[in-house]
Design a protein around this motif. Sequence first.
Motif: not given
Lengths: 497, 103
Positions: A151-152, A161-162, A234-237
């Motif tokens: 994710v990051a 951040r997410a 988290a899933h969108a970023s």
Amino acid sequence: MSSPFEWLIFLPFAGGVITFLLPGKSRPWLALLLTVGTFAAAWWLASDVWREGPQGYALGGWEAPLGINLYADGLSALLLLTTSAVMTLASFYSLGYFSREAEASSWTEARAFVPLWLFLLGSLNALFVSRDLFNLYVALELLTIAGVALVALAGGATALRAGMRYLLAAFLASLLYLMGVALLYGEFGVLDLALIAEAAEGGTRAPVIALAFVFLGLGIKAALFPFHAWLPHAHASAPAPVSAVLSALVVKAAFYVILRLWVDVFADSVTAPAAQAAGALGAAGILWGSFQALREQRLKLVVAHSTVAQVGYLFLLFPLLTGVGEGAWRFDAWAGGVYHMMSHAFAKGALFLAAGTILYAYGNDQISAMRGLTRTLPITTVSFGIAGIALVGLPPSGSFIAKWMLLTATIESAQWWWAVVIGAGTLLSGAYVYRLVSAAFTPDTLPESIRPVPRVMEYASLILALTSLGLGLRAAEPFDLLEVGAPFSMIVAGVGT
Amino acid sequence: MSTFELYAALAAVLFAVGLYGFFVRQELVRKVVGLNIIGAAVFLLLIAIAYRNRGDFADPVPHAMVLTGIVVAVSATALALALARRIEDETGTRRLPEDEESS
């Protein structure tokens, strides 16, 4: 190596280490090769399960309780197949998605992507064949670490951040789960699921607090309402293939553990009120997630909120398994729930990949900017539409069969209120899918420039979408496979409650 | 109070302290420390269980779990700290905004 278990775990983990050492350009191709190889191993295991019944494997030849046992029945086999199929198609997609060598930042992104991607695949496989509480913990934690890093990967404040929120929630969840495992070990003195199931039979030894810790931790990881707040961002970023896999598979992995423990191991310990409570949280998730999906302005956030809603359906199967008397509806509820898991995995994978394609081409994913999509990205529009059908649960998709079975179970177990929830959720999902599709079909002046999209991206999402539809047309084989090992035969016969 | 009960009670106290830190503190590093205290509570409980289950020697299985658990917790902590640092580099603060939408 003569057992599919070895390949399922060895291939991705070894690949994760090896690709880390390889020069960047060859990494994606090796990753693709290894995901295809893992799919072959999953197919091998599934056909063994199909022909010979549940398969077991003692690591290093050490039997439980001392050694670690791996185990696969129909449920594990089906989820392993789903996992490697979705990951394979997403790997094809990532070949196109990360081919932007010109941009230096995305190139580092692509280099780190491959090893983490393979670790994610390996931990999913390990989770689905684990047969003891602590192994499940290790697999869940590996999954979290790989998932958070992926994710990051996109960098930038939003993704970081997410990722941080995701990590904090998942880390806490792991520790709650581990606390539960410690307490369960204190009670039973073993970790092997089969041995615990034996000891817990009859429900006389029902360590309520331990189970509360375990299910709370897993509920956070499965994004059960009200523990879902970490999920949408988290899933969108995340990069598109990562979003697809997180929503399609990683959330389901936590749910799988809940299902396994709740129905297979502690069937006699969990009570009817607990089942109703799980169903109520699931129902709240369906309504809340769907409402949020209706309100969002960004495409990927709509799809992510819809995951919160779709996870809610899975939790409805727990109250449906209870109920008075014997009945075939128990199998309907259980198999319907599992089929929903599979069908949603393919549909949501397709939707996130299609959303990623749109983001890639248009440079943003505002729904208002999606106009004229039918002309610019026709194949993506089609996959969007098909995946939308599967998400809502219209025939002939797999979700239609799944929802039909769940509805049958609500009527036959005389719990009509869950049917109302399923109906309302379906209408709401119809509304947010319509909103997206209608935006795509709005004829408008085309944007001045859109970035050309590699074909492989469009076709990967199309094939995923078609698979979610195909699950509705050929349901017999999956259901036959699901019955192998009859992990829930006890509860299906009406003994368990 | 037996030795086991003493250590188990201490684990419960540590667990509560860690949970408090995790939810009340806003700074990311403090949250991570809170999580590690929760981890310590779980490991303490496991060791206490190993002591309770002793025959000629302490039960080895919880020890193996604690060792693995420490490795896992260290990895997750490292990832969390790396993320916290990157967040500070990007945004100038080691806190997450209260409002989800603005992130």
